[in-house]
Enzyme design. Structure first.
Site, short mmCIF file in Angstrom:
data_model
loop_
_atom_site.label_atom_id
_atom_site.label_comp_id
_atom_site.label_asym_id
_atom_site.label_seq_id
_atom_site.Cartn_x
_atom_site.Cartn_y
_atom_site.Cartn_z
N GLU A 1 4.18 4.70 11.92
CA GLU A 1 3.33 3.69 11.26
C GLU A 1 3.58 3.83 9.77
O GLU A 1 3.11 4.79 9.15
CB GLU A 1 1.85 3.93 11.60
CG GLU A 1 1.51 3.82 13.07
CD GLU A 1 1.59 2.41 13.61
OE1 GLU A 1 1.67 1.45 12.81
OE2 GLU A 1 1.59 2.25 14.84
N CYS B 1 -2.13 0.76 3.66
CA CYS B 1 -0.82 0.21 4.02
C CYS B 1 -0.89 -1.30 4.18
O CYS B 1 0.13 -1.97 4.06
CB CYS B 1 -0.34 0.86 5.30
SG CYS B 1 -1.56 0.72 6.61
#
Ligand SMILES: NC(=O)c1ccc[n+]([C@@H]2O[C@H](COP(=O)([O-])OP(=O)(O)OC[C@H]3O[C@@H](n4cnc5c(N)ncnc54)[C@H](O)[C@@H]3O)[C@@H](O)[C@H]2O)c1
Ligand SMILES: O=C[C@H](O)CS(=O)(=O)O
Length: 477
Positions: A252, A286
């Site tokens: 991720e 993110c």
């Protein structure tokens, strides 16, 4: 709120907290004061942690109902410990207290959903007799744990993103070695303690703290680890993929998230949500809104609202319950972001608000007149900095969104269903949010990226697919 007590935390290996001579300080990211120490693991410690994990998984398999009970109880314990946990997150990560409280709530969800998923892991019957020569055979698949999982987590959601790795791994029947980010290990200590208090048998969860690259490389070098579940930067993700060979990886990684605002959008909603999306956790998410593409007829009106909303944000001490934007993770990171802003301005960009830095605190910054090849646009800024760019038609906006190394999530504000569906089909990302910012996430959904944003999906049900193997069983009757 009471100050966080200064303590030294050991490693957690085979069910015991183990003190070490060498310890690393953990600092309050706003004041710089030391709030705790964690052990600096050695290579032998990492090896012992993997040995304990392998033994637990091989010699003491946990039935699914026990996994359920333990994860469910851990979720309850996290809820009971919410005030202390939130203060820990706020202090060690510099996250505003209100966001830290929300992270604790999310962690209870992540563990609870993992508990529930532990009861739903199953294979299926395979209609094998449909093949010539397979008469009198009975076949089915089992979903089996992969074994030992290394979980490597980032600094920005130090509790919940560790839980997103540990919860599904344990739900699937694996044993885990957890390595949290060097800057924010204390939340992981609490997570491990909650699972131990919930009755997790020794060896199933081991915590190795220390210097990130050092401990990470030792984990990568251990062939007994079957899978790496990693959240962090693309650079480290690439290193993990290269070093893990034939073993499994879930990565991720980062993003430079984009949001499209069409001229038919609810501008008040879009502006308010974009401010939240750009500046929550000082932009260190993110999914942070980094690029906003606004259709030309509403460009000026949107900018006016965006800047006005941004100026309302209260910047300061994350432990103050009213603070909206706290410090970045370090002064060096704030200096890096400030340099990227300076570089953009030298090439013609304009700062509409913000842009100044005081120590690790960078003011929420809105930029216009940027170019696609400026770092603030094409790289992951990971700071409270957002750029706004006009566009004429939606195809052009989609092309600009896709002009990125990354592809995690994106947002579009429009009232037109066809435009929304066009965006959903054409934007190259793992998730498209319509009338919402790219930051939107609940913990049960499939979540992950394409391109440079990673491989695989999290969300307990989806993570479990990556952290189990399908084993075929055939009976010759
Ligand atoms: N896609 C997502 O879900 C998601 C979520 C949060 C953060 N992120 C990304 O994480 C980054 C910020 O977090 P960060 O600064 O903690 O990331 P990072 O890559 O610097 O560190 C992540 C983890 O990797 C460890 N590490 C460092 N070197 C290693 C090595 N050689 N081998 C193994 N592990 C190593 C670190 O100690 C830390 O635990 C941003 O790029 C952000 O976008 C992505
Ligand atoms: O930083 C990225 C995280 O995945 C953010 S969130 O946990 O999805 O909110």
């Amino acid at each position: 709120m009471a100050a966080v007590a200064v303590r030294t935390y050991g490693l957690f290996i085979d069910g015991h907290w183990i003190e070490r001579d060498q310890n690393l300080p953990v600092r309050n990211k706003y004041t710089g004061e030391v709030i705790g120490y964690v052990a600096r693991a050695t290579r032998d410690d990492v090896e012992r942690a993997v040995t304990a994990a392998q033994r637990a998984y091989r010699e003491n398999p946990l039935p699914p109902y026990r996994r359920y009970e333990i994860l469910k109880r851990a979720s309850e314990l996290i809820r009971e410990r919410k005030p202390e946990l939130a203060r820990t997150i706020a202090a060690e990560a510099g996250k505003p207290l209100k966001e830290a409280l929300a992270e604790v709530d999310r962690c209870t969800q992540t563990l609870e959903i993992s508990a529930e998923e532990a009861k739903r892991i199953h294979g299926e019957q395979v209609p094998i007799e449909a093949a010539p020569g397979a008469e009198n055979r009975l076949a089915f698949t089992l979903r089996v744990p992969v074994g030992v999982v290394a979980a490597i987590s980032p600094f920005n959601f130090p509790l919940n993103l560790a839980a997103h790795k540990v919860g599904p791994s344990l739900a699937a029947g694996n044993a885990v070695v957890l390595k949290p980010a060097t800057a924010t290990p204390l939340s992981a200590v609490h997570l491990v303690q909650a699972l131990a208090d919930a009755g997790l048998p020794p060896g199933y969860l081991n915590l190795v703290t220390g210097a990130g690259g050092e401990v990470g490389e030792w984990l990568l070098a251990d062939p007994r680890i079957a899978a790496y579940t990693f959240t962090g930067s693309a650079a480290v993700g690439e290193r993990i993929k290269a070093a893990s060979g034939l073993r499994r990886v879930v990565l991720e990684l980062g993003n430079n998230s984009a949001t499209i605002v069409c001229s038919d959008a609810d501008l008040d909603l879009a502006a308010a949500r974009c401010v939240r999306g750009a500046f929550a956790n000082a932009g260190q998410i993110c999914l942070s809104v980094q690029r906003i593409y606004v259709q030309r007829p509403v460009y000026e009106a949107f900018l006016e609202k965006l800047v006005a909303e941004t100026r309302k944000l209260k910047v300061g001490d994350p432990l103050d319950p009213d603070t909206d934007v706290g410090p970045m993770i370090s002064e060096a990171e704030a200096e890096r972001a400030e340099a990227w802003i300076r570089e953009a301005v030298e090439r013609g960009a304009r700062v509409l608000t913000g842009g100044r830095r005081k120590g690790p605190v960078l003011e929420p910054t809105v930029l216009v007149d940027v170019q696609p090849d400026m770092k603030v646009v094409c790289q992951e800024v990971f700071a409270p900095v957002v750029s706004v760019v006009p566009f004429d038609d939606v195809d052009e906006a989609i092309a600009m969104v896709n002009d990125s190394f990354y592809g995690l999530q994106a947002g579009i504000y429009t009232r037109d269903l066809n435009t929304a569906m066009k965006a959903a089909r054409r934007i190259e990302v793992g998730g498209v949010m319509v009338n919402e910012i790219p930051n939107w996430r609940v913990d049960l959904m499939p979540y992950g990226g394409v391109k440079g944003s990673g491989i695989g999906r999290e969300g307990p049900r989806y993570a479990i697919e990556h952290l189990t193997d399908l084993r075929l069983v055939v009976f010759n009757l």
